[in-house]
Every structure is written in structure tokens, then in C-alpha cells.
Scaffold this active site. Structure first.
Site, PDB file in Angstrom:
ATOM      1  N   ALA A   1      31.097  -2.004  75.660  1.00 37.07           N
ATOM      2  CA  ALA A   1      32.310  -1.928  74.835  1.00 37.07           C
ATOM      3  C   ALA A   1      32.254  -2.988  73.741  1.00 37.07           C
ATOM      4  CB  ALA A   1      33.547  -2.174  75.703  1.00 37.07           C
TER       5      ALA A   1
ATOM      6  N   TYR B   1      41.847  -2.568  69.495  1.00 32.33           N
ATOM      7  CA  TYR B   1      41.036  -2.535  70.718  1.00 32.33           C
ATOM      8  C   TYR B   1      41.662  -1.586  71.743  1.00 32.33           C
ATOM      9  CZ  TYR B   1      39.369  -4.062  75.304  1.00 32.33           C
ATOM     10  OH  TYR B   1      38.878  -4.082  76.592  1.00 32.33           O
TER      11      TYR B   1
ATOM     12  N   LEU C   1      30.451  -7.841  83.403  1.00 30.99           N
ATOM     13  CA  LEU C   1      30.680  -6.892  84.485  1.00 30.99           C
ATOM     14  C   LEU C   1      29.402  -6.102  84.798  1.00 30.99           C
ATOM     15  CD1 LEU C   1      32.640  -5.565  86.462  1.00 30.99           C
ATOM     16  CD2 LEU C   1      33.353  -4.023  84.618  1.00 30.99           C
TER      17      LEU C   1
ATOM     18  N   LYS D   1      40.089   1.970  73.005  1.00 30.19           N
ATOM     19  CA  LYS D   1      39.750   2.154  74.435  1.00 30.19           C
ATOM     20  C   LYS D   1      40.514   3.352  75.002  1.00 30.19           C
ATOM     21  CE  LYS D   1      37.591  -0.187  76.949  1.00 30.19           C
ATOM     22  NZ  LYS D   1      36.163  -0.164  77.369  1.00 30.19           N
TER      23      LYS D   1
HETATM   24  N1  LIG Z   1      36.469  -9.192  79.913  1.00 31.86           N
HETATM   25  C1  LIG Z   1      37.684  -8.830  80.262  1.00 31.86           C
HETATM   26  O1  LIG Z   1      38.517  -9.676  80.610  1.00 31.86           O
HETATM   27  C2  LIG Z   1      38.078  -7.373  80.233  1.00 31.86           C
HETATM   28  C3  LIG Z   1      39.425  -7.027  80.475  1.00 31.86           C
HETATM   29  C4  LIG Z   1      39.770  -5.667  80.490  1.00 31.86           C
HETATM   30  C5  LIG Z   1      38.790  -4.692  80.281  1.00 31.86           C
HETATM   31  N2  LIG Z   1      37.495  -5.067  80.029  1.00 31.86           N
HETATM   32  C6  LIG Z   1      36.484  -4.007  79.844  1.00 31.86           C
HETATM   33  O2  LIG Z   1      35.460  -4.256  80.790  1.00 31.86           O
HETATM   34  C7  LIG Z   1      34.192  -3.806  80.285  1.00 31.86           C
HETATM   35  C8  LIG Z   1      33.134  -4.873  80.482  1.00 31.86           C
HETATM   36  O3  LIG Z   1      33.547  -6.078  79.846  1.00 31.86           O
HETATM   37  P1  LIG Z   1      32.684  -7.404  79.964  1.00 31.86           P
HETATM   38  O4  LIG Z   1      33.635  -8.520  80.172  1.00 31.86           O
HETATM   39  O5  LIG Z   1      31.550  -7.216  80.900  1.00 31.86           O
HETATM   40  O6  LIG Z   1      32.129  -7.499  78.466  1.00 31.86           O
HETATM   41  P2  LIG Z   1      30.749  -8.082  77.869  1.00 31.86           P
HETATM   42  O7  LIG Z   1      30.276  -9.228  78.669  1.00 31.86           O
HETATM   43  O8  LIG Z   1      30.996  -8.302  76.419  1.00 31.86           O
HETATM   44  O9  LIG Z   1      29.758  -6.866  78.068  1.00 31.86           O
HETATM   45  C9  LIG Z   1      29.765  -5.728  77.253  1.00 31.86           C
HETATM   46  C10 LIG Z   1      28.359  -5.214  77.166  1.00 31.86           C
HETATM   47  O10 LIG Z   1      28.337  -4.073  76.265  1.00 31.86           O
HETATM   48  C11 LIG Z   1      27.232  -4.225  75.386  1.00 31.86           C
HETATM   49  N3  LIG Z   1      27.504  -3.520  74.131  1.00 31.86           N
HETATM   50  C12 LIG Z   1      28.398  -3.869  73.170  1.00 31.86           C
HETATM   51  N4  LIG Z   1      28.353  -2.993  72.165  1.00 31.86           N
HETATM   52  C13 LIG Z   1      27.413  -2.069  72.488  1.00 31.86           C
HETATM   53  C14 LIG Z   1      26.911  -0.930  71.832  1.00 31.86           C
HETATM   54  N5  LIG Z   1      27.363  -0.555  70.618  1.00 31.86           N
HETATM   55  N6  LIG Z   1      25.935  -0.193  72.463  1.00 31.86           N
HETATM   56  C15 LIG Z   1      25.449  -0.572  73.653  1.00 31.86           C
HETATM   57  N7  LIG Z   1      25.892  -1.664  74.322  1.00 31.86           N
HETATM   58  C16 LIG Z   1      26.863  -2.409  73.742  1.00 31.86           C
HETATM   59  C17 LIG Z   1      27.114  -5.725  75.171  1.00 31.86           C
HETATM   60  O11 LIG Z   1      25.830  -6.085  74.695  1.00 31.86           O
HETATM   61  P3  LIG Z   1      25.695  -7.133  73.448  1.00 31.86           P
HETATM   62  O12 LIG Z   1      26.549  -8.315  73.801  1.00 31.86           O
HETATM   63  O13 LIG Z   1      24.240  -7.425  73.403  1.00 31.86           O
HETATM   64  O14 LIG Z   1      26.218  -6.396  72.230  1.00 31.86           O
HETATM   65  C18 LIG Z   1      27.381  -6.244  76.586  1.00 31.86           C
HETATM   66  O15 LIG Z   1      26.205  -6.246  77.363  1.00 31.86           O
HETATM   67  C19 LIG Z   1      34.465  -3.350  78.849  1.00 31.86           C
HETATM   68  O16 LIG Z   1      34.623  -1.943  78.851  1.00 31.86           O
HETATM   69  C20 LIG Z   1      35.798  -4.002  78.490  1.00 31.86           C
HETATM   70  O17 LIG Z   1      36.506  -3.227  77.535  1.00 31.86           O
HETATM   71  C21 LIG Z   1      37.114  -6.368  80.009  1.00 31.86           C
END
Ligand SMILES: NC(=O)c1ccc[n+]([C@@H]2O[C@H](COP(=O)([O-])OP(=O)(O)OC[C@H]3O[C@@H](n4cnc5c(N)ncnc54)[C@H](OP(=O)(O)O)[C@@H]3O)[C@@H](O)[C@H]2O)c1
Length: 294
Positions: free
Chosen positions: A60, A125, A12, A129
Site C-alpha cells: 500500500a 488515503y 506487516l 483504500k
Molecule cells: N501501519 C499502520 O499503522 C496501518 C494502519 C492501518 C492499516 N494499515 C495497512 O496495513 C498494510 C501494511 O502496512 P505496513 O505498516 O506493513 O506498511 P509498510 O511497512 O509501509 O509496508 C508496505 C509495503 O508495500 C510496499 N509497496 C508500496 N508501494 C508499492 C507498490 N506500488 N507496489 C508494490 N509494493 C509496494 C512497500 O515497499 P517499499 O517501501 O519498498 O515501497 C512495503 O514493503 C497496508 O495495506 C496499510 O494500508 C497500516
């Protein structure tokens, strides 16, 4: 606006940074390599250098099974991390868009959840959140807490390590004659770029509050797979998984469909039906790359 995007290497975060930049905002992106959300000092030094007017926090820890195994780390990132960003943005008088999840609900309602419905997470999780939401809502009055669901996009979800659901289904269809997909878990698949465009709309308003932000309609994962194969003309035998065939290691809501009630009541909703979003994603994916000539 000066905008900072946290978690910018993510599925995202990448699209959020691109969407704000495309609208002419000055975007500074922070990846996990550049800051640690669980550290107040790290968040402070990242954001104080930039002094943004708006921060979008997509960072996250959201691998559901790993969160269950590591509750302290999950709370440090999803709970205290959100608190750190809320505290620093508040001290900088910046607005904050904080991304949350449909997994704050237990699924028992079996009808689309609105923002006023009671959250009751089933797993670590979801609980961590939800704690992050509470920190943001109580610390920075200029907040948009935005719950999203079942994201897929051009950039892979880093937490899930690899392909999004659409790409995974298309890959498996090339490798197997028959696919079996669960038909008892209901979500609203939403393209990351469409969430990003919604966040741009929201971010230029001052209608702070709690929002649901997903495409319209809903489907089971089986129905999502069927739509992917139909729209791509993929020939594969697709079957509904038998109940209990793929037992979940961690409890998950069977129904986490969100209704964008707050966005709609303020005239801000930009989403279309999930099938339209899927068609757009597939069309872009299949479009030949532009050829540059010199
Ligand atoms: N994916 C879904 O289907 C889904 C559904 C509902 C809600 N969400 C929410 O949407 C948001 C974005 O999700 P996404 O799919 O884009 O996830 P993602 O691809 O895993 O991206 C999360 C980002 O956060 C970074 N991150 C993780 N731990 C961290 C830390 N301790 N400090 C700083 N950065 C950190 C990760 O970097 P590294 O990988 O390098 O650690 C990654 O760049 C999240 O808040 C998630 O809870 C996602």
C-alpha cells in the site's frame, strides 16, 4: 497451502510471511523491488509464475500526508493495485486476503465500529483504500478484506520511515525530560505478529468476507505512551498535549476503534487486549538474543 505475500518487506508483510511459513505453508514473498502492484502485467507475471492458492496483499501507499499530495498515485496503488490483485487472483482461482484500514471511518460514531457501519473516509488515503476494498469485494468472491489499525512490530513501517510508536516513545524518553502526546485520538494499537497469526487462522477457513482485526480495547496515543513507560519502568515526565498543540496537516478520524464483530461471530477471533499485546512485544524486545554455540 501455496501462499504469496505481496509487500513482504513491510512491517506487516514480513510477519505475515513468517507466520504462514511457521505453520508449514509454502510461502513466496514479493517486495516492491520484485513487482509493482499498480501494474496489472507486473502482478500477473509475479503470481502466474507461482500459482498460489492464497495471496496476502499488504502492499500500500499509506503515508497519509503524501497520499493527500499525490491522489493519483494513491489511487493507482491503493485502488487500482487492489483491483489488479483481485483480478489476477480471481483468474487463478486463488483466495485473497487484502489489508485495509480503520481510516475508512470518519470517527463520528465515538463507539467501536463494526463491519456493517457506513464508511466515510476523511482523506485521500482512506478514500483510495476504500476504493480498493470495493474492487476486491466485487471482483474476487474468495476474498477476505481485513481492516487493521495502529500497527507496530519488529520491522519498521516503511511508509512512515523508521521507528514504530513504541520505539519512538522510548527513544524520545532518552533524549528529553518531558514528552507531550495527543490525548484526543483513539485507536487500538495492535502488534503486527498478532495480526499475522489472525490472518493464518482466517486464511485456512473459507469464511470469505469483510473483517475488522485489531486487539481488544482502545486508548488514546497518550494512554498508549503511558502504558509503554509503565511497563518498561521508564522515568520521563509525560503530559497530555493541549488541544490544537499538534495540528494535523490532513484530516484524520479522532476515533477509529474497530470491533472484531465478524471474527467473533464465526469463532475465529484470536486477539487479546492491547495491553497484553504490548507486554508481549516489550518482553520479546527485551529478551537477550539467543547465543549459538558450536
Ligand atoms: N501501519 C499502520 O499503522 C496501518 C494502519 C492501518 C492499516 N494499515 C495497512 O496495513 C498494510 C501494511 O502496512 P505496513 O505498516 O506493513 O506498511 P509498510 O511497512 O509501509 O509496508 C508496505 C509495503 O508495500 C510496499 N509497496 C508500496 N508501494 C508499492 C507498490 N506500488 N507496489 C508494490 N509494493 C509496494 C512497500 O515497499 P517499499 O517501501 O519498498 O515501497 C512495503 O514493503 C497496508 O495495506 C496499510 O494500508 C497500516
Amino acid at each position: 497451502m501455496k501462499v504469496a505475500v505481496l509487500g513482504a518487506s513491510g512491517q506487516l508483510g514480513n510477519d505475515v510471511a513468517a507466520a504462514f511459513a511457521a505453520q508449514g505453508h509454502a510461502v513466496t514473498s514479493f517486495t516492491h523491488e520484485q513487482f509493482e502492484v499498480a501494474s496489472l502485467e507486473s502482478v500477473r507475471s509475479a503470481l502466474e509464475n507461482v500459482r498460489p492458492e492464497l495471496v496476502v496483499n499488504t502492499a500500500a501507499f499509506h503515508h497519509v500526508e503524501k497520499c493527500e499530495a499525490e491522489p493519483a498515485l494513491s489511487f493507482a496503488v491503493n485502488g487500482m493495485g487492489a483491483r489488479n490483485v483481485a483480478q489476477i487472483t480471481d483468474s487463478l482461482r486463488a483466495a485473497l486476503i487484502h489489508i485495509s484500514t480503520d481510516y475508512v471511518f470518519d470517527g463520528a460514531k465515538r463507539a467501536p465500529y463494526i463491519e456493517d457501519d457506513l464508511a466515510n473516509p476523511l482523506n485521500v488515503y482512506g478514500n483510495t483504500k476504500l476504493s480498493g476494498e470495493h474492487f476486491v469485494r466485487s471482483i474476487n468472491p474468495r476474498h477476505f478484506v481485513v481492516r487493521v489499525s495502529a500497527i507496530y512490530g519488529e520491522n519498521p513501517c516503511r511508509a512512515k520511515g523508521g521507528l514504530n510508536f513504541v520505539e519512538q516513545m522510548l527513544k524520545l524518553s532518552r533524549e528529553r525530560e518531558e514528552l507531550r502526546v495527543v490525548d484526543d485520538e483513539f485507536v487500538t494499537p495492535t502488534p503486527a505478529m498478532e495480526i499475522a497469526l489472525q490472518l493464518v487462522e482466517l486464511g485456512r477457513s473459507s469464511h470469505y468476507g469483510l473483517y475488522h482485526a485489531t486487539a481488544e480495547g482502545s486508548c488514546s496515543w497518550y494512554e498508549f505512551a503511558a502504558a509503554i513507560f509503565e511497563l518498561t519502568g521508564t522515568k520521563v515526565r509525560l503530559e497530555r498535549a493541549r488541544p490544537g498543540e499538534f495540528p494535523a496537516k490532513v484530516p484524520r478520524p479522532k476515533y477509529s476503534v474497530l470491533e472484531n464483530a465478524a471474527l467473533k461471530s464465526r469463532g475465529l477471533n484470536v486477539f487479546t487486549h492491547w495491553q497484553d499485546g504490548l507486554a508481549r512485544y516489550l518482553a520479546k524486545r527485551q529478551a537477550p538474543a539467543a547465543v549459538m554455540s558450536t
